[in-house]
Design a protein around this motif. Structure first.
Motif, short mmCIF file in Angstrom:
data_model
loop_
_atom_site.label_atom_id
_atom_site.label_comp_id
_atom_site.label_asym_id
_atom_site.label_seq_id
_atom_site.Cartn_x
_atom_site.Cartn_y
_atom_site.Cartn_z
N ARG A 134 31.36 54.41 57.73
CA ARG A 134 30.66 55.50 58.14
C ARG A 134 31.25 56.99 57.35
O ARG A 134 30.49 57.70 57.19
N GLY A 135 32.36 56.76 56.88
CA GLY A 135 32.98 57.88 56.09
C GLY A 135 33.27 57.76 54.65
O GLY A 135 32.54 58.13 53.89
N LEU A 136 34.21 57.02 54.33
CA LEU A 136 34.85 57.05 53.17
C LEU A 136 33.98 55.95 52.18
O LEU A 136 33.64 56.32 51.19
N LEU A 137 33.34 54.87 52.88
CA LEU A 137 32.91 53.95 52.09
C LEU A 137 31.23 54.27 52.03
O LEU A 137 30.50 53.62 51.37
N ASN A 138 30.84 55.02 52.65
CA ASN A 138 29.58 55.70 52.80
C ASN A 138 29.07 56.52 51.66
O ASN A 138 29.28 57.91 51.92
N ASN A 413 44.53 50.86 38.98
CA ASN A 413 45.64 50.65 37.97
C ASN A 413 45.21 51.33 36.60
O ASN A 413 44.11 51.43 36.23
N PRO A 414 46.11 51.86 35.98
CA PRO A 414 46.10 52.47 34.60
C PRO A 414 45.31 51.36 33.76
O PRO A 414 45.49 50.16 33.87
N GLY A 415 44.25 52.06 33.35
CA GLY A 415 43.34 51.29 32.39
C GLY A 415 42.20 50.69 32.87
O GLY A 415 41.47 50.05 32.15
N ALA A 416 42.47 50.17 34.07
CA ALA A 416 41.44 49.70 35.03
C ALA A 416 40.17 50.58 34.91
O ALA A 416 40.29 51.76 35.37
N PRO A 417 38.88 49.88 34.99
CA PRO A 417 37.62 50.84 35.42
C PRO A 417 37.78 51.33 36.71
O PRO A 417 38.14 50.77 37.59
N SER A 418 37.20 52.57 36.88
CA SER A 418 36.92 53.27 38.08
C SER A 418 35.60 52.79 38.67
O SER A 418 34.89 52.23 38.02
N GLY A 419 35.33 52.81 40.01
CA GLY A 419 34.24 52.61 40.73
C GLY A 419 34.28 52.64 41.84
O GLY A 419 35.38 53.46 42.65
N PRO A 420 33.13 52.48 42.78
CA PRO A 420 33.17 52.67 44.20
C PRO A 420 34.22 52.06 44.97
O PRO A 420 34.75 50.93 44.73
N LEU A 421 34.82 52.81 45.93
CA LEU A 421 35.92 52.46 46.91
C LEU A 421 35.72 50.91 47.33
O LEU A 421 36.78 50.15 47.28
N ASP A 422 34.72 50.75 47.92
CA ASP A 422 34.58 49.15 48.55
C ASP A 422 34.44 48.14 47.61
O ASP A 422 34.50 46.85 47.90
N ARG A 423 34.27 48.51 46.17
CA ARG A 423 34.13 47.45 45.10
C ARG A 423 35.56 47.23 44.52
O ARG A 423 35.87 46.17 43.98
N ILE A 424 36.47 48.30 44.37
CA ILE A 424 37.51 48.45 43.72
C ILE A 424 38.64 48.20 44.49
O ILE A 424 39.76 47.33 44.15
N ALA A 425 38.87 48.62 45.74
CA ALA A 425 40.11 48.80 46.64
C ALA A 425 40.08 47.47 47.61
O ALA A 425 39.19 47.15 47.84
N SER A 426 41.46 47.08 47.63
CA SER A 426 41.53 46.00 48.48
C SER A 426 41.69 46.24 49.82
O SER A 426 41.70 47.67 49.93
N GLY A 427 41.80 45.66 50.91
CA GLY A 427 41.83 46.02 52.33
C GLY A 427 42.93 47.06 52.68
O GLY A 427 42.60 48.05 53.06
N GLY A 428 44.20 46.75 52.26
CA GLY A 428 45.09 47.38 52.29
C GLY A 428 45.16 48.83 51.53
O GLY A 428 45.29 49.90 52.04
N LEU A 430 42.34 50.26 50.42
CA LEU A 430 41.32 50.98 51.00
C LEU A 430 41.90 51.75 52.61
O LEU A 430 41.55 52.97 52.56
N SER A 431 42.54 51.14 53.27
CA SER A 431 43.04 51.78 54.47
C SER A 431 44.05 53.01 53.90
O SER A 431 43.86 53.93 54.64
#
Length: 547
Positions: A134-138, A413-428, A430-431
């Motif tokens: 509802r907040g960060l992922l939306n 990680n350095p050099g890794a492409p950026s993207g939406p939180l829900d696609r890039i970050a793992s569960g921990g 993301l928290s």
């Protein structure tokens, strides 16, 4: 603030009365003890959609009651007023779930729908976890979060948007009206010319009709009146009576007074007859008219009535109709000038909106840099110093809140492409992103109860301690409830509740207990060492509690 939560016959809970306090409230317990049940029950009373099988096995119904303190400026108050619900300093939500699945909600003892409860819950509670959506992922909420961080005032851009929208609507309406009017211009000009030529006047029809009837009536009776005048005149009764008078006067001297009375009566009769003749003559003169006048009167009367039928109005309304049609023609003639004026107004409104929206975009861009820097500072202690959080602004369709799209992106990680939180970050990860963002956005607003469901999962040691300290910081300005498995987080709580499951007579139930200081040591030691609580674990627990 959530003051209390009472649960009856819900899932594994037969009866539970919980009193919460301001600050950081932590709930701990073994996996499967029922911590998530508390959140399910709280979500149920708030009208959230969740699992259907909530009633405890064997019970006829389950019930949850939540009591909130409601300060004067709380955003829930307008919603309650709009729903016609009495508003006080205390808000009591109660919801009953029958064994048949039927749900009944109450707000301050007034029946309320789930929709009203859900709308109200948005002003009362904010739930966050690893699957927060509802907040960060939306992405639709990212602009709102950035605006909250920047503390921008949207009233100017909203006002400019309304001005722009109204100016464009006025121009479009004028263009449509002019196009429609031009479609009937030929008819209007012909109709106005026809009406102007006839020049009808209010009340004219009735006047013409009365005159016509009078002339028609005079034509029918004038012959009889003329014959009556002839019979009464010098060639009729008047002449005969004058002759009789002369004859009586010649005979009176020899009648020795016997004709005096008769002569006097005859004189009186002549006087009355003279009055009658004068009246008939006057009436006959009044009936004199030129037949051409009758013809002209009828022609105009019939013309008025025919034109009234043509325009489907009363004859007396023709004059007003002429004024209306002339006004419509005037609007056509003035339409081009109006369009030019309205086009200028649209250009001015567009320019004003562009200026205000550009200022808002600049403020957001500045705030985005500050937010990115603040997030970098928060992520480092959470062992995510190599992660990059970036607030990306892009163009969007203009609207009442500007013309910017806002998206939070990350590169873990350095050099890794950026993207939406829900696609890039793992569960921990993301928290921890979520927690860092909440800390950055915190402004001491105690209107919302913040609930974090195992937001520390997958982290430990110094990282868990950093998570706990940030939760404690949030709790300085709001009430925070945390479901946690981390002893570091639990030790930082201002109020500690333990959730435990037990089996009695073959029935499994969950209990929640508010812990005192010795009990907190035991619980945190259990969280450190597992089933067997060692003295070393207790010492570690004491050390954590002492900070």
């Amino acid at each position: 603030m959530l003051r209390s939560l009472d649960i009856r016959d819900m899932l594994l809970i037969d009866r539970l009365d919980l009193d919460f306090r301001p600050g950081l409230n932590v709930l701990t317990g073994e996996t499967g003890a029922g911590k998530s049940i508390l959140l399910d029950c709280l979500g149920f009373v708030l009208g959230w959609r969740g699992r259907a099988d909530l009633v405890r096995n064997g019970a006829s119904q389950g019930e949850v009651t939540a009591v909130f303190d409601l300060p004067q400026a709380h955003p829930a108050r307008p919603l309650l007023t709009e729903a016609g619900i009495p508003v006080g300093d205390e808000l009591i939500l109660r919801r009953v779930n029958g064994a048949d699945g039927r749900k009944t909600g109450y707000i301050n003892d007034r029946r309320a729908s789930g929709e009203v409860l859900r709308a109200l819950s948005e002003t009362l509670v904010e739930l966050h976890g690893q699957h927060d959506d509802r907040g960060l992922l939306n992405p639709r909420g990212h602009r709102l979060l950035l605006d909250a961080f920047a503390a921008v005032d949207l009233s100017a851009v909203r006002s400019a948007w309304v001005e722009r929208r109204e100016a464009r609507a006025a121009l479009a309406g004028a263009e449509a009206n002019l196009a429609a009017a031009k479609g009937e211009e030929e008819f209007l000009r012909h109709a106005v010319a026809e009406l102007d030529k006839l020049d009808p006047q209010p009340g004219e029809e009735a006047e013409l009709d009365t005159r016509r009837r009078a002339m028609q009536g005079a034509e029918r009776i004038r012959g009889d009146v003329a014959r009556a005048l002839h019979a009464l005149g010098s060639e009729g009764a008047e002449g005969a009576m004058l002759d009789a008078g002369r004859w009586l006067d010649g005979a009176a001297e020899r009648a020795e007074g016997r004709l005096e009375a008769a002569s006097a009566a005859l004189q009186r009769a002549l006087i009355e007859l003279s009055d009658a003749v004068a009246g008939v003559e006057s009436a006959l003169e009044a009936m004199e008219f030129d037949p051409r006048d009758l013809e002209k009167t009828e022609e105009r009367l019939f013309a008025l009535r025919a034109l009234a039928r043509k325009h489907d109005v009363l004859a007396d309304e023709l004059s007003g109709l002429a004024d209306e049609l002339r006004a419509r023609l005037s609007r056509i003639d003035a339409g081009e000038g109006d369009l030019a004026r309205l086009t200028e107004a649209v250009a001015a409104a567009d320019a004003h909106y562009d200026a205000v929206a550009s200022g808002l975009s600049e403020a957001r861009a500045t705030a985005a840099k500050r937010l990115d820097a603040a997030m970098a500072a928060e992520l480092a202690p959470l062992k995510m110093e190599r992660a990059v959080f970036e607030t990306v602004l892009s163009d969007a369709e203009p609207g009442p809140e500007g013309r910017d799209a806002v998206a939070f992106t990350v590169a873990t990680n350095p050099g890794a492409p950026s993207g939406p939180l829900d696609r890039i970050a793992s569960g921990g990860e993301l928290s921890r992103f979520l927690l860092a963002l909440k800390v950055c956005l915190a402004r001491g607003n105690d209107a919302l109860v913040l609930i974090f469901d195992e937001i520390d999962r997958g982290v430990g040691g110094a990282t868990a301690d950093a998570v706990g300290r940030r939760l404690a910081r949030l709790a300085e300005g709001a009430q925070v409830l945390v479901v946690t498995h981390s002893p570091q987080v639990a030790a930082l709580g201002g109020h500690h509740f333990r959730v435990a499951k037990s089996v009695t007579d073959g029935m499994t139930t969950s209990r929640v207990t508010a812990l005192n200081d010795p009990e907190r040591i035991e619980e945190i030691a259990r969280m450190i060492s597992g089933e067997t609580t060692t003295s070393a674990a207790k010492e570690a627990a004491r050390a954590l509690l002492q900070g």
